[in-house]
Design an enzyme around this catalytic site. Structure first.
Site, PDB file in Angstrom:
ATOM      1  N   GLY A  96       0.804  -1.191   0.026  1.00  0.00           N
ATOM      2  CA  GLY A  96       0.017  -0.032  -0.047  1.00  0.00           C
ATOM      3  C   GLY A  96       0.663   1.392  -0.116  1.00  0.00           C
ATOM      4  O   GLY A  96       1.892   1.022   0.102  1.00  0.00           O
ATOM      5  N   LYS A 145     -12.908   1.058  10.782  1.00  0.00           N
ATOM      6  CA  LYS A 145     -11.460   1.639  11.536  1.00  0.00           C
ATOM      7  C   LYS A 145     -11.579   2.160  13.071  1.00  0.00           C
ATOM      8  O   LYS A 145     -10.424   1.822  13.633  1.00  0.00           O
ATOM      9  CB  LYS A 145     -10.963   2.746  10.482  1.00  0.00           C
ATOM     10  CG  LYS A 145     -10.739   2.373   9.098  1.00  0.00           C
ATOM     11  CD  LYS A 145      -9.554   1.359   9.065  1.00  0.00           C
ATOM     12  CE  LYS A 145      -8.307   2.230   9.395  1.00  0.00           C
ATOM     13  NZ  LYS A 145      -7.074   1.608   9.482  1.00  0.00           N
ATOM     14  N   TYR A 174     -16.583   2.054   6.413  1.00  0.00           N
ATOM     15  CA  TYR A 174     -15.190   2.093   6.434  1.00  0.00           C
ATOM     16  C   TYR A 174     -14.705   2.985   7.977  1.00  0.00           C
ATOM     17  O   TYR A 174     -13.840   2.244   8.708  1.00  0.00           O
ATOM     18  CB  TYR A 174     -14.538   2.915   5.238  1.00  0.00           C
ATOM     19  CG  TYR A 174     -13.152   3.208   5.497  1.00  0.00           C
ATOM     20  CD1 TYR A 174     -12.154   2.389   5.384  1.00  0.00           C
ATOM     21  CD2 TYR A 174     -12.866   4.758   5.879  1.00  0.00           C
ATOM     22  CE1 TYR A 174     -10.746   2.731   5.624  1.00  0.00           C
ATOM     23  CE2 TYR A 174     -11.436   4.982   5.938  1.00  0.00           C
ATOM     24  CZ  TYR A 174     -10.528   4.287   5.920  1.00  0.00           C
ATOM     25  OH  TYR A 174      -9.127   4.432   6.149  1.00  0.00           O
TER      26      TYR A 174
END
Ligand code: NAP
Length: 298
Positions: free
Chosen positions: A10, A141, A137
């Protein structure tokens, strides 16, 4: 020291591996889904799927990790909204696996998180402000933050925002699209009502690694770059730094049908990181100078 990095394919994880390898003096385990897409270097690679209940822990134990930068996550905000199971597996189960392995190994953990834990009603936000995540998301998280803090006592959670990189092979982001579209003479749509912090991946990785390897800071720290801008202004500043002229079209968030909600008045306050760390959050001009240099070196 034996240092492991998840999410090594990433933006942020890739920068962290490159930085560790360049510094020397560490054994490095780069971990990711599938094969490495990094340029070859002085690190080992382990394929590990966050949330599958075995491969992450096995890799960290087999390596005997002493420090772990957990940068792996399902980061496609709308993809997470469409598939909350996937988001939960990667962002909550995956982070819990990393945290448990760190506790078992006595390894220091820095888990990377996001400005999206805030609802964007009244940013920019400090570390003591109360998260109120909206969307799959953001919620996964936030749960991942709690998993790290609860299961790996003494760990740090490092929040970043709008990550971008000019490194060769780094994935496309809003910043790179601005450059590429304007160079092709295409217009760039940018949200005028989203205020954000941004994070050059190299800058975020440097702060995360310093936090991991040179400090025993516990709890949450904001490690984005320092300037809060609208996405329109970010696009304009990128264009200006690259000497590009073209059409940057302001769009309101509500005009676009996005699956996941977006914080509007967001951004992260970074005074604590600025006081604590040797690597300081960059102002936007300096970050864009470095982004431009990364791009030139492609
Ligand atoms: N990108 C942003 O704008 C942004 C903003 C705020 C916070 N953050 C946070 O910053 C951290 C680093 O993200 P990034 O910017 O480097 O994003 P990224 O480029 O999307 O990197 C995330 C990495 O995690 C990997 N991954 C996803 N699901 C996985 C799974 N189930 N098992 C193993 N690996 C998996 C991805 O693998 P593949 O490469 O194979 O897909 C990817 O390499 C994350 O915690 C993210 O939530 C990012």
């Amino acid at each position: 020291m034996r240092v492991a990095v998840t999410g090594a394919n990433g933006l942020l994880g890739g920068e962290a591996v490159a930085r560790l390898a360049a510094a020397g003096g560490h054994e490095i385990l780069a971990m990711g889904r599938g094969p490495s897409r990094l340029p070859p270097g002085a690190f080992r690679w382990a394929e590990a799927e966050l949330g599958d209940g075995r491969s992450v822990e096995a890799a960290l134990r087999g390596f005997g990790a002493q420090a772990v930068l957990h940068a792996g996550a399902a980061t496609d905000v709308d993809g997470c909204e469409r598939d909350p199971e996937l988001a939960w597996r990667a962002n909550v189960d995956g982070t819990a696996e990393v945290a448990r392995a760190c506790r078992a190994l006595g390894a220091r953990l820095v888990a990377v998180s996001t400005d999206y834990v805030f609802d964007g009603e009244a940013g920019p936000y400090g570390e003591d402000d109360r998260p109120n995540p909206r969307g799959a998301y953001a919620r996964t998280k936030r749960c991942g933050e709690e998993a790290a803090l609860l299961l790996a006592p003494g760990c740090a959670v490092a929040r970043v925002a709008v990550v971008y990189s000019g490194r060769p092979g780094a994935k496309a982001t809003f910043a790179t699209q601005v450059v590429e579209k304007l160079r092709r003479g295409e217009p760039v749509k940018a949200f005028s009502d989203q205020l954000v912090s941004t994070t050059l991946a190299a800058s975020g990785a440097a702060m995360c690694l310093e936090l991991l390897l040179e400090s025993d800071f516990q709890g949450v720290l904001h490690v984005s770059d320092a300037t809060v801008v609208s996405r329109v202004e970010f696009a304009e500043r990128v264009a200006r730094r690259f000497g590009l002229v073209g059409d940057i079209v302001p769009v309101k968030t509500a005009e676009v049908k996005l699956p996941a909600p977006r914080p509007l008045k967001g951004g992260l306050k970074v005074e604590r990181a600025a006081a604590l760390l040797r690597h300081k959050p960059l102002g936007l001009d300096e970050a864009l100078d470095r982004f431009f240099a990364e791009w030139q070196a492609r």
